[in-house]
Design a protein around this motif. Structure first.
Motif, PDB file in Angstrom:
ATOM      1  N   ILE A   1       0.834  -1.204   0.000  1.00  0.00           N
ATOM      2  CA  ILE A   1       0.000   0.000   0.000  1.00  0.00           C
ATOM      3  C   ILE A   1       0.869   1.255   0.000  1.00  0.00           C
ATOM      4  N   LEU A   2       1.911   1.256   0.839  1.00  0.00           N
ATOM      5  CA  LEU A   2       2.792   2.423   0.940  1.00  0.00           C
ATOM      6  C   LEU A   2       3.525   2.685  -0.377  1.00  0.00           C
ATOM      7  N   LYS A   3       3.995   1.618  -1.014  1.00  0.00           N
ATOM      8  CA  LYS A   3       4.713   1.787  -2.281  1.00  0.00           C
ATOM      9  C   LYS A   3       3.794   2.329  -3.372  1.00  0.00           C
ATOM     10  N   ALA A   4       2.568   1.793  -3.401  1.00  0.00           N
ATOM     11  CA  ALA A   4       1.619   2.225  -4.432  1.00  0.00           C
ATOM     12  C   ALA A   4       0.946   3.541  -4.076  1.00  0.00           C
TER      13      ALA A   4
ATOM     14  N   THR B   1      -3.576  -0.547  11.086  1.00  0.00           N
ATOM     15  CA  THR B   1      -2.689   0.275  10.248  1.00  0.00           C
ATOM     16  C   THR B   1      -3.164   0.274   8.799  1.00  0.00           C
ATOM     17  N   ILE B   2      -3.582  -0.881   8.311  1.00  0.00           N
ATOM     18  CA  ILE B   2      -4.087  -0.981   6.934  1.00  0.00           C
ATOM     19  C   ILE B   2      -5.337  -0.127   6.760  1.00  0.00           C
ATOM     20  N   ALA B   3      -6.242  -0.193   7.732  1.00  0.00           N
ATOM     21  CA  ALA B   3      -7.464   0.616   7.662  1.00  0.00           C
ATOM     22  C   ALA B   3      -7.113   2.105   7.609  1.00  0.00           C
ATOM     23  N   PHE B   4      -6.163   2.518   8.436  1.00  0.00           N
ATOM     24  CA  PHE B   4      -5.743   3.918   8.455  1.00  0.00           C
ATOM     25  C   PHE B   4      -5.157   4.329   7.104  1.00  0.00           C
TER      26      PHE B   4
END
Length: 255
Positions: free
Chosen positions: A71-74, A121-124
Motif C-alpha cells: 500500500i505504501l509503495k503504491a 494500520t491498513i485501515a488507516f
C-alpha cells in the motif's frame, strides 16, 4: 530442578527447562525429559499444538507487513475494501478480548494482538490514501478506546462471549466482501499474496490448536469459517493472477 517436574533428575539445564516448559508443560515435561517417553500421544498433541501456536504468533509479527508495504509503495489502497478490513479487525479484536478475558494460554490467541495492530494500520492507510486523513485518525482513536474497555475488568464476560459468538458471521462476511470486491474488479488489486496465504495457513493451523488448548466450540468454528473464506480469497489470486488492475474509481466505490 524446575518446579512442577518429577523428582527424578533430568539432563536438561534449569535455564533451558523453563523455556521447554512453555512447549511441554508440567507432566509432559516429565514424560519427555525425565521418563524419555517421547511417544506419549496426549503430550505429543500438546507439544505440536504449542509449537504451532507460538509459530503462528511469531509469524503474526510480519504477516500483514507485505500488505502494508504494498500500500505504501503504491500510495493507494485500491481494491481493498475498508468494510472488509473493519469487519476483520472486529473479529480479530473480539478473539483477543475473549482469549484474554478467559485467561486462555497466550499461545492460543496471542497473534490477535499483532494482527490487530497491523490491520488497524491498513485501515488507516486506506483512509489516508483516499484523502480521508481525519477519518483515519478518528477511526484509530475510536478503536483504541473500544479495546481499552474490552480488555479492562469493566467489560462484562457476557459481552465478550457475544462478540466471540458473532465472529463466525463476522469473519465470513469480511472475507466474502473482499472476495466480492475482487470478483467485481476482476483483480486482487493491492492485496498481498504473501499476506493472504499466511492468513490461510494460520487460520487452518488454529483449528487444531484451538481444539487442543481451549476446547471452546465458538473459537474452533471461527477458525473453520476463517480457513474456508481465506481459501476463497487465496484461490482468487490464482484465478486473477494475470488480470490487469482496475480503475481506482471502481475500487473506491466498494470501500
Amino acid at each position: 530442578m524446575v518446579a512442577g517436574t518429577n523428582a527424578t533428575a533430568t539432563f536438561i539445564p534449569a535455564f533451558l527447562a523453563s523455556w521447554l516448559q512453555l512447549l511441554a508443560p508440567d507432566e509432559c515435561f516429565d514424560e519427555f525429559f525425565v521418563k524419555f517417553n517421547i511417544l506419549h500421544v496426549p503430550c505429543l498433541k500438546i507439544l505440536i499444538s504449542k509449537c504451532l501456536g507460538y509459530a503462528i504468533i511469531v509469524g503474526s509479527f510480519i504477516v500483514k507487513v507485505p500488505q502494508i508495504i504494498k500500500i505504501l509503495k503504491a500510495k493507494s489502497g485500491e481494491g481493498i475494501s475498508l468494510i472488509s478490513v473493519t469487519l476483520e479487525l472486529f473479529a480479530i479484536s473480539a478473539a483477543w478480548a475473549y482469549g484474554a478475558g478467559h485467561k486462555f494460554p497466550f499461545s492460543a490467541y496471542g497473534e490477535a494482538i499483532f494482527l490487530a495492530i497491523q490491520t488497524g494500520t491498513i485501515a488507516f492507510l486506506v483512509c489516508a490514501f483516499s484523502d480521508q486523513l481525519t477519518k483515519g485518525l478518528a477511526y484509530i482513536s475510536a478503536y483504541v478506546g473500544i479495546m481499552g474497555f474490552l480488555l479492562s475488568p469493566a467489560a462484562p464476560m457476557g459481552l465478550l462471549a457475544a462478540l466471540q459468538a458473532g465472529n463466525v458471521v463476522t469473519v465470513s462476511v469480511s472475507k466474502l466482501i473482499q472476495a466480492s470486491a475482487n470478483y467485481k474488479n476482476k483483480s486482487t488489486g493491492q492485496l498481498s499474496v504473501i499476506t493472504v496465504y499466511m492468513l490461510l495457513f494460520g487460520s487452518t493451523a488454529r483449528i487444531f490448536t484451538s481444539i487442543q488448548e481451549t476446547g471452546d466450540t465458538m473459537v474452533v468454528l471461527t477458525y473453520v469459517a476463517a480457513a474456508i473464506c481465506n481459501s476463497i480469497v487465496a484461490g482468487q489470486f490464482i484465478y486473477y493472477w494475470n488480470s490487469p488492475k482496475t480503475d481506482s474509481n471502481v475500487s473506491k466505490k466498494i470501500q
